[in-house]
Scaffold this motif. Structure first.
Motif, PDB file in Angstrom:
ATOM      1  N   ILE A 245       0.837  -1.203   0.000  1.00 25.71           N
ATOM      2  CA  ILE A 245       0.000   0.000   0.000  1.00 25.71           C
ATOM      3  C   ILE A 245       0.867   1.246   0.000  1.00 25.71           C
ATOM      4  O   ILE A 245       0.605   2.210  -0.738  1.00 25.71           O
ATOM      5  CB  ILE A 245      -0.952  -0.016   1.208  1.00 25.71           C
ATOM      6  CG1 ILE A 245      -2.027  -1.079   1.010  1.00 25.71           C
ATOM      7  CG2 ILE A 245      -1.589   1.357   1.432  1.00 25.71           C
ATOM      8  CD1 ILE A 245      -2.880  -1.326   2.231  1.00 25.71           C
ATOM      9  N   ALA A 246       1.932   1.237   0.821  1.00 26.55           N
ATOM     10  CA  ALA A 246       2.839   2.388   0.856  1.00 26.55           C
ATOM     11  C   ALA A 246       3.483   2.618  -0.509  1.00 26.55           C
ATOM     12  O   ALA A 246       3.546   3.756  -0.993  1.00 26.55           O
ATOM     13  CB  ALA A 246       3.907   2.168   1.925  1.00 26.55           C
ATOM     14  N   ALA A 247       3.961   1.543  -1.140  1.00 25.11           N
ATOM     15  CA  ALA A 247       4.600   1.678  -2.450  1.00 25.11           C
ATOM     16  C   ALA A 247       3.613   2.154  -3.510  1.00 25.11           C
ATOM     17  O   ALA A 247       3.944   3.001  -4.350  1.00 25.11           O
ATOM     18  CB  ALA A 247       5.213   0.333  -2.852  1.00 25.11           C
ATOM     19  N   LEU A 248       2.380   1.627  -3.480  1.00 25.14           N
ATOM     20  CA  LEU A 248       1.378   2.002  -4.474  1.00 25.14           C
ATOM     21  C   LEU A 248       1.043   3.490  -4.396  1.00 25.14           C
ATOM     22  O   LEU A 248       1.078   4.196  -5.417  1.00 25.14           O
ATOM     23  CB  LEU A 248       0.110   1.165  -4.272  1.00 25.14           C
ATOM     24  CG  LEU A 248      -1.108   1.580  -5.105  1.00 25.14           C
ATOM     25  CD1 LEU A 248      -0.821   1.419  -6.591  1.00 25.14           C
ATOM     26  CD2 LEU A 248      -2.352   0.792  -4.694  1.00 25.14           C
ATOM     27  N   PHE A 249       0.717   3.974  -3.197  1.00 26.65           N
ATOM     28  CA  PHE A 249       0.302   5.372  -3.089  1.00 26.65           C
ATOM     29  C   PHE A 249       1.474   6.334  -3.243  1.00 26.65           C
ATOM     30  O   PHE A 249       1.285   7.461  -3.701  1.00 26.65           O
ATOM     31  CB  PHE A 249      -0.433   5.603  -1.764  1.00 26.65           C
ATOM     32  CG  PHE A 249      -1.831   5.076  -1.777  1.00 26.65           C
ATOM     33  CD1 PHE A 249      -2.810   5.675  -2.554  1.00 26.65           C
ATOM     34  CD2 PHE A 249      -2.183   3.963  -1.031  1.00 26.65           C
ATOM     35  CE1 PHE A 249      -4.106   5.186  -2.593  1.00 26.65           C
ATOM     36  CE2 PHE A 249      -3.478   3.462  -1.051  1.00 26.65           C
ATOM     37  CZ  PHE A 249      -4.437   4.081  -1.841  1.00 26.65           C
ATOM     38  N   LEU A 250       2.679   5.896  -2.898  1.00 29.22           N
ATOM     39  CA  LEU A 250       3.852   6.734  -3.166  1.00 29.22           C
ATOM     40  C   LEU A 250       4.070   6.871  -4.663  1.00 29.22           C
ATOM     41  O   LEU A 250       4.370   7.966  -5.161  1.00 29.22           O
ATOM     42  CB  LEU A 250       5.083   6.128  -2.496  1.00 29.22           C
ATOM     43  CG  LEU A 250       6.376   6.939  -2.624  1.00 29.22           C
ATOM     44  CD1 LEU A 250       6.209   8.316  -1.985  1.00 29.22           C
ATOM     45  CD2 LEU A 250       7.539   6.192  -1.980  1.00 29.22           C
ATOM     46  N   PHE A 251       3.875   5.780  -5.392  1.00 32.53           N
ATOM     47  CA  PHE A 251       4.001   5.824  -6.849  1.00 32.53           C
ATOM     48  C   PHE A 251       2.937   6.742  -7.462  1.00 32.53           C
ATOM     49  O   PHE A 251       3.239   7.585  -8.323  1.00 32.53           O
ATOM     50  CB  PHE A 251       3.868   4.408  -7.410  1.00 32.53           C
ATOM     51  CG  PHE A 251       3.755   4.348  -8.909  1.00 32.53           C
ATOM     52  CD1 PHE A 251       4.863   4.560  -9.714  1.00 32.53           C
ATOM     53  CD2 PHE A 251       2.532   4.086  -9.516  1.00 32.53           C
ATOM     54  CE1 PHE A 251       4.752   4.507 -11.101  1.00 32.53           C
ATOM     55  CE2 PHE A 251       2.421   4.033 -10.900  1.00 32.53           C
ATOM     56  CZ  PHE A 251       3.533   4.246 -11.689  1.00 32.53           C
ATOM     57  N   LEU A 252       1.690   6.598  -7.006  1.00 31.69           N
ATOM     58  CA  LEU A 252       0.614   7.429  -7.545  1.00 31.69           C
ATOM     59  C   LEU A 252       0.836   8.907  -7.220  1.00 31.69           C
ATOM     60  O   LEU A 252       0.605   9.774  -8.067  1.00 31.69           O
ATOM     61  CB  LEU A 252      -0.730   6.964  -6.982  1.00 31.69           C
ATOM     62  CG  LEU A 252      -1.195   5.565  -7.407  1.00 31.69           C
ATOM     63  CD1 LEU A 252      -2.491   5.195  -6.682  1.00 31.69           C
ATOM     64  CD2 LEU A 252      -1.382   5.485  -8.916  1.00 31.69           C
ATOM     65  N   ALA A 253       1.290   9.175  -5.992  1.00 32.90           N
ATOM     66  CA  ALA A 253       1.529  10.566  -5.596  1.00 32.90           C
ATOM     67  C   ALA A 253       2.679  11.166  -6.389  1.00 32.90           C
ATOM     68  O   ALA A 253       2.626  12.331  -6.795  1.00 32.90           O
ATOM     69  CB  ALA A 253       1.818  10.630  -4.100  1.00 32.90           C
ATOM     70  N   ARG A 254       3.709  10.371  -6.617  1.00 33.23           N
ATOM     71  CA  ARG A 254       4.855  10.879  -7.378  1.00 33.23           C
ATOM     72  C   ARG A 254       4.443  11.237  -8.798  1.00 33.23           C
ATOM     73  O   ARG A 254       4.897  12.253  -9.346  1.00 33.23           O
ATOM     74  CB  ARG A 254       5.958   9.823  -7.392  1.00 33.23           C
ATOM     75  CG  ARG A 254       7.234  10.290  -8.058  1.00 33.23           C
ATOM     76  CD  ARG A 254       8.330   9.251  -7.951  1.00 33.23           C
ATOM     77  NE  ARG A 254       9.544   9.701  -8.611  1.00 33.23           N
ATOM     78  CZ  ARG A 254      10.659   8.984  -8.690  1.00 33.23           C
ATOM     79  NH1 ARG A 254      10.698   7.782  -8.138  1.00 33.23           N
ATOM     80  NH2 ARG A 254      11.727   9.464  -9.305  1.00 33.23           N
ATOM     81  N   ARG A 255       3.598  10.420  -9.403  1.00 28.28           N
ATOM     82  CA  ARG A 255       3.117  10.732 -10.747  1.00 28.28           C
ATOM     83  C   ARG A 255       2.322  12.026 -10.761  1.00 28.28           C
ATOM     84  O   ARG A 255       2.467  12.859 -11.657  1.00 28.28           O
ATOM     85  CB  ARG A 255       2.254   9.588 -11.266  1.00 28.28           C
ATOM     86  CG  ARG A 255       3.025   8.329 -11.623  1.00 28.28           C
ATOM     87  CD  ARG A 255       2.141   7.323 -12.316  1.00 28.28           C
ATOM     88  NE  ARG A 255       1.601   7.847 -13.570  1.00 28.28           N
ATOM     89  CZ  ARG A 255       0.721   7.220 -14.343  1.00 28.28           C
ATOM     90  NH1 ARG A 255       0.295   6.009 -13.968  1.00 28.28           N
ATOM     91  NH2 ARG A 255       0.280   7.741 -15.453  1.00 28.28           N
ATOM     92  N   ARG A 256       1.462  12.197  -9.746  1.00 30.23           N
ATOM     93  CA  ARG A 256       0.651  13.418  -9.676  1.00 30.23           C
ATOM     94  C   ARG A 256       1.548  14.642  -9.474  1.00 30.23           C
ATOM     95  O   ARG A 256       1.321  15.688 -10.102  1.00 30.23           O
ATOM     96  CB  ARG A 256      -0.334  13.304  -8.522  1.00 30.23           C
ATOM     97  CG  ARG A 256      -1.424  12.269  -8.700  1.00 30.23           C
ATOM     98  CD  ARG A 256      -2.572  12.790  -9.526  1.00 30.23           C
ATOM     99  NE  ARG A 256      -3.116  14.028  -8.990  1.00 30.23           N
ATOM    100  CZ  ARG A 256      -4.065  14.735  -9.606  1.00 30.23           C
ATOM    101  NH1 ARG A 256      -4.578  14.316 -10.737  1.00 30.23           N
ATOM    102  NH2 ARG A 256      -4.528  15.843  -9.063  1.00 30.23           N
ATOM    103  N   LEU A 257       2.548  14.534  -8.603  1.00 27.18           N
ATOM    104  CA  LEU A 257       3.418  15.671  -8.337  1.00 27.18           C
ATOM    105  C   LEU A 257       4.292  15.998  -9.544  1.00 27.18           C
ATOM    106  O   LEU A 257       4.561  17.167  -9.818  1.00 27.18           O
ATOM    107  CB  LEU A 257       4.291  15.376  -7.118  1.00 27.18           C
ATOM    108  CG  LEU A 257       3.568  15.321  -5.773  1.00 27.18           C
ATOM    109  CD1 LEU A 257       4.494  14.849  -4.682  1.00 27.18           C
ATOM    110  CD2 LEU A 257       2.981  16.694  -5.419  1.00 27.18           C
ATOM    111  N   ALA A 258       4.735  14.973 -10.255  1.00 27.85           N
ATOM    112  CA  ALA A 258       5.564  15.222 -11.440  1.00 27.85           C
ATOM    113  C   ALA A 258       4.771  15.909 -12.542  1.00 27.85           C
ATOM    114  O   ALA A 258       5.337  16.688 -13.336  1.00 27.85           O
ATOM    115  CB  ALA A 258       6.132  13.900 -11.944  1.00 27.85           C
ATOM    116  N   ALA A 259       3.478  15.645 -12.596  1.00 25.79           N
ATOM    117  CA  ALA A 259       2.618  16.246 -13.633  1.00 25.79           C
ATOM    118  C   ALA A 259       2.187  17.648 -13.267  1.00 25.79           C
ATOM    119  O   ALA A 259       1.677  18.368 -14.133  1.00 25.79           O
ATOM    120  CB  ALA A 259       1.417  15.360 -13.894  1.00 25.79           C
ATOM    121  N   SER A 260       2.312  18.016 -11.992  1.00 30.82           N
ATOM    122  CA  SER A 260       1.806  19.340 -11.564  1.00 30.82           C
ATOM    123  C   SER A 260       2.878  20.409 -11.694  1.00 30.82           C
ATOM    124  O   SER A 260       4.047  20.123 -11.864  1.00 30.82           O
ATOM    125  CB  SER A 260       1.329  19.251 -10.123  1.00 30.82           C
ATOM    126  OG  SER A 260       2.386  18.892  -9.256  1.00 30.82           O
TER     127      SER A 260
END
Length: 258
Positions: free
Chosen positions: A243-258
Motif C-alpha cells: 500500500i505504501a509503495a502504491l500510493f507513493l508511486f501514484l503521488a509521485r506521478r501526480r506531483l511530477a505532472a503538476s
C-alpha cells in the motif's frame, strides 16, 4: 586573494545530513505552532480513549482497555499521517511552495523525509500519551517488550498512511483537503475493528474490512497487546508495504505532472 573567504568557518559547506535535519526541524515547528493541527492530532486520541474507553464505557474490563489501546494507537497515528501529509501537501501545492523547493539546492527527498520525520515524532507523542493513560487510568499491564512492540508497530505503520495522505494531498486544494481526508479517515477507522471487534459488525462490512490499510495495522497492533490470535504478521506487514509503495508511486506521478 581573499584568504578570509577560504578559511572562515561560515564559508565551509554544511554536511548533507544537516540539510535533512533542518528541513525536518522546520517542518515539525511549522505544525507544532499550528493549533488547528497539533491540538486535534495530539489530544483527540487520548481524550477519546479516556472518555469512551473508561468514563462512558463504565470502567470496562482490562481486556477491553487493552483492545482499545491498540485501536486508538492506530487511530492516532492515522490522523497524524493523513492530515500531516494530505493537508500540508495540498496547501504547499496551492501556494507554489513545491515549485519553489524544486528550484532550491535542496538534497533529493528532503521535503518528503522531513514530513516522515514530523509524522513519526508527532505519532510518538500520541503513543506516549496513550500509554501513560492506559497504564495509570485504565490499569493496562503489559511486559516491557509488548509496550515497545506496540509503539514500534504503530510508528512503522506511519509509512503507508503517510503515502496515502501524500496522494490525497495531490488531488485537491488546501480548502478541500480536510474534508476529503475526513471522508477517508473516519470510515476507515470505524470499519477496521479499531473500536469494536469485527465480529460485532454486519457481515457485509466485516467481509470488506481487509480492504482497509487500517485493518492490517490494527491486526498487528492488537497482536502486540494479546489479541488477533491467528493473525499472520508477515502477511499484514506485506500488505501495508505494498500500500505504501502504491500510493507513493501514484503521488509521485501526480506531483511530477503538476
Amino acid at each position: 586573494m581573499d584568504t578570509h573567504a577560504r578559511t572562515h568557518p561560515d564559508a565551509l559547506p554544511a554536511p548533507a545530513w544537516n540539510a535533512y535535519l533542518q528541513e525536518a526541524r522546520f517542518e515539525f515547528l511549522r505544525l507544532w505552532r499550528s493549533p488547528s493541527f497539533s491540538l486535534p492530532v495530539l489530544l483527540f486520541p487520548p481524550l477519546f480513549y479516556l472518555l469512551f474507553g473508561e468514563i462512558f464505557g463504565g470502567n470496562r474490563s482490562p481486556e477491553a482497555a487493552r483492545y482499545l489501546l491498540a485501536g486508538y494507537s492506530v487511530f492516532g497515528i492515522m490522523g497524524v499521517a493523513l492530515f500531516g501529509f494530505g493537508v500540508t501537501v495540498a496547501v504547499d501545492r496551492e501556494q507554489g511552495l513545491l515549485v519553489l523547493k524544486r528550484a532550491q539546492p535542496m538534497p533529493p527527498g528532503a521535503y518528503l523525509l522531513a514530513k516522515v520525520a514530523m509524522a513519526m515524532l508527532f505519532s510518538a507523542i500520541v503513543l506516549v500519551l496513550l500509554s501513560v493513560l492506559a497504564a495509570t487510568v485504565a490499569g493496562v499491564r503489559l511486559p516491557p517488550l509488548q509496550w515497545l512492540g506496540l509503539v514500534a508497530t504503530c510508528l512503522l505503520g506511519v509509512l503507508p498512511f503517510s503515502a496515502l495522505g501524500l496522494w490525497l494531498g495531490t488531488l485537491v486544494g488546501g480548502r478541500g483537503a480536510p474534508a476529503l481526508i475526513n471522508l477517508v479517515y473516519l470510515p476507515m477507522a470505524f470499519l477496521s475493528g479499531l473500536f469494536i471487534p469485527l465480529s460485532m459488525l454486519p457481515g457485509a462490512l466485516k467481509s470488506i474490512a481487509p480492504l482497509w490499510p487500517s485493518y492490517h495495522l490494527a491486526r498487528l497492533a492488537q497482536r502486540q497487546v494479546g489479541f488477533a490470535e491467528g493473525a499472520m504478521p508477515w502477511l499484514h506487514a506485506g500488505v501495508l508495504l505494498c500500500i505504501a509503495a502504491l500510493f507513493l508511486f501514484l503521488a509521485r506521478r501526480r506531483l511530477a505532472a503538476s
